[in-house]
Design a protein around this motif. Structure first.
Motif, mmCIF file in Angstrom:
data_model
loop_
_atom_site.group_PDB
_atom_site.id
_atom_site.type_symbol
_atom_site.label_atom_id
_atom_site.label_comp_id
_atom_site.label_asym_id
_atom_site.label_seq_id
_atom_site.Cartn_x
_atom_site.Cartn_y
_atom_site.Cartn_z
ATOM 1 N N GLU A 46 0.954 -1.143 0.100
ATOM 2 C CA GLU A 46 -0.190 0.024 0.051
ATOM 3 C C GLU A 46 0.915 1.123 -0.113
ATOM 4 O OE1 GLU A 46 -2.319 0.262 3.597
ATOM 5 O OE2 GLU A 46 -0.756 0.311 4.889
ATOM 6 N N PHE A 47 0.510 2.423 -0.576
ATOM 7 C CA PHE A 47 1.005 3.703 -0.577
ATOM 8 C C PHE A 47 1.001 4.149 0.665
ATOM 9 C CE2 PHE A 47 2.023 7.610 -2.273
ATOM 10 C CZ PHE A 47 1.461 8.610 -1.661
ATOM 11 N N VAL A 48 2.227 4.860 1.193
ATOM 12 C CA VAL A 48 2.227 5.423 2.234
ATOM 13 C C VAL A 48 2.386 7.000 2.161
ATOM 14 C CG1 VAL A 48 3.658 5.705 4.398
ATOM 15 C CG2 VAL A 48 3.413 3.648 3.391
ATOM 16 N N SER A 49 3.643 7.248 1.603
ATOM 17 C CA SER A 49 3.653 8.816 1.121
ATOM 18 C C SER A 49 4.518 9.043 -0.032
ATOM 19 C CB SER A 49 4.408 9.533 2.501
ATOM 20 O OG SER A 49 4.636 10.926 2.146
ATOM 21 N N GLY A 50 4.155 10.176 -0.745
ATOM 22 C CA GLY A 50 4.848 10.630 -1.780
ATOM 23 C C GLY A 50 5.363 11.994 -1.937
ATOM 24 N N ILE A 51 6.427 12.135 -2.925
ATOM 25 C CA ILE A 51 6.775 13.683 -2.894
ATOM 26 C C ILE A 51 7.235 13.889 -4.306
ATOM 27 C CG2 ILE A 51 9.194 13.038 -2.170
ATOM 28 C CD1 ILE A 51 9.412 15.512 -0.537
#
Length: 124
Positions: A46-51
Motif C-alpha cells: 500500500e501507498f504510504v507517502s510521496g513527494i
C-alpha cells in the motif's frame, strides 16, 4: 538504470520514532517523484507517502497523516520518511519507489523503480 537502497528500518516500541532513508544511484536524472509503500504480512502493498521532485507537493495515506513526514535532499539523491508515534499496525516492509513523472501517485503501477525494502517492526 536506477538503483534504490533503503535503510533505517528496525524494531521500535509503540509510540517511538524511526527515520527511513532511500538513496538513489545510477541515472538519477531520469527520476522525478518518489514515494514510500509498505507491505504487512498477508496484505497487499500500500501507498504510504510521496513527494515531487522539487518537494513542493507531498501526499500521505490517511493512516499516517500527522505522524509521518516525507522529505528529500536532491543534492544527495535521497528521500526520507520520518515516522513518529509509531503503532503496531505500522509493522511492515517499507519500499522506496521512483517514477519519471513529476508528481507522486498512489498506485504501484505508476512507479518505474523499486528498492528491496527495509523491515519496520513496532512492538506493543
Amino acid at each position: 538504470q536506477v538503483q534504490l537502497v533503503e535503510s533505517g528500518g528496525g524494531l521500535v516500541q509503540a509510540g517511538g520514532s524511526l527515520r527511513l532513508s532511500c538513496a538513489a544511484s545510477g541515472r538519477t536524472d531520469s527520476i522525478s517523484a518518489m514515494a514510500w509503500f509498505r507491505q504487512a504480512p498477508g496484505k497487499e502493498r500500500e501507498f504510504v507517502s510521496g513527494i515531487s521532485r522539487n518537494g513542493f507537493s507531498t501526499d500521505y495515506a490517511n493512516s499516517v497523516k500527522g505522524r509521518f513526514t516525507i522529505s528529500r535532499d536532491n543534492a544527495k539523491n535521497t528521500v526520507y520518511l520520518q515516522m513518529n508515534s509509531l503503532k503496531p499496525e505500522d509493522t511492515a516492509v517499507y519500499y522506496c519507489a521512483a517514477r519519471r513523472s513529476l508528481l507522486p501517485r498512489q498506485f504501484e503501477s505508476e512507479y518505474n523503480y523499486w528498492g528491496q525494502g527495509t523491515q519496520v517492526t513496532v512492538s506493543s
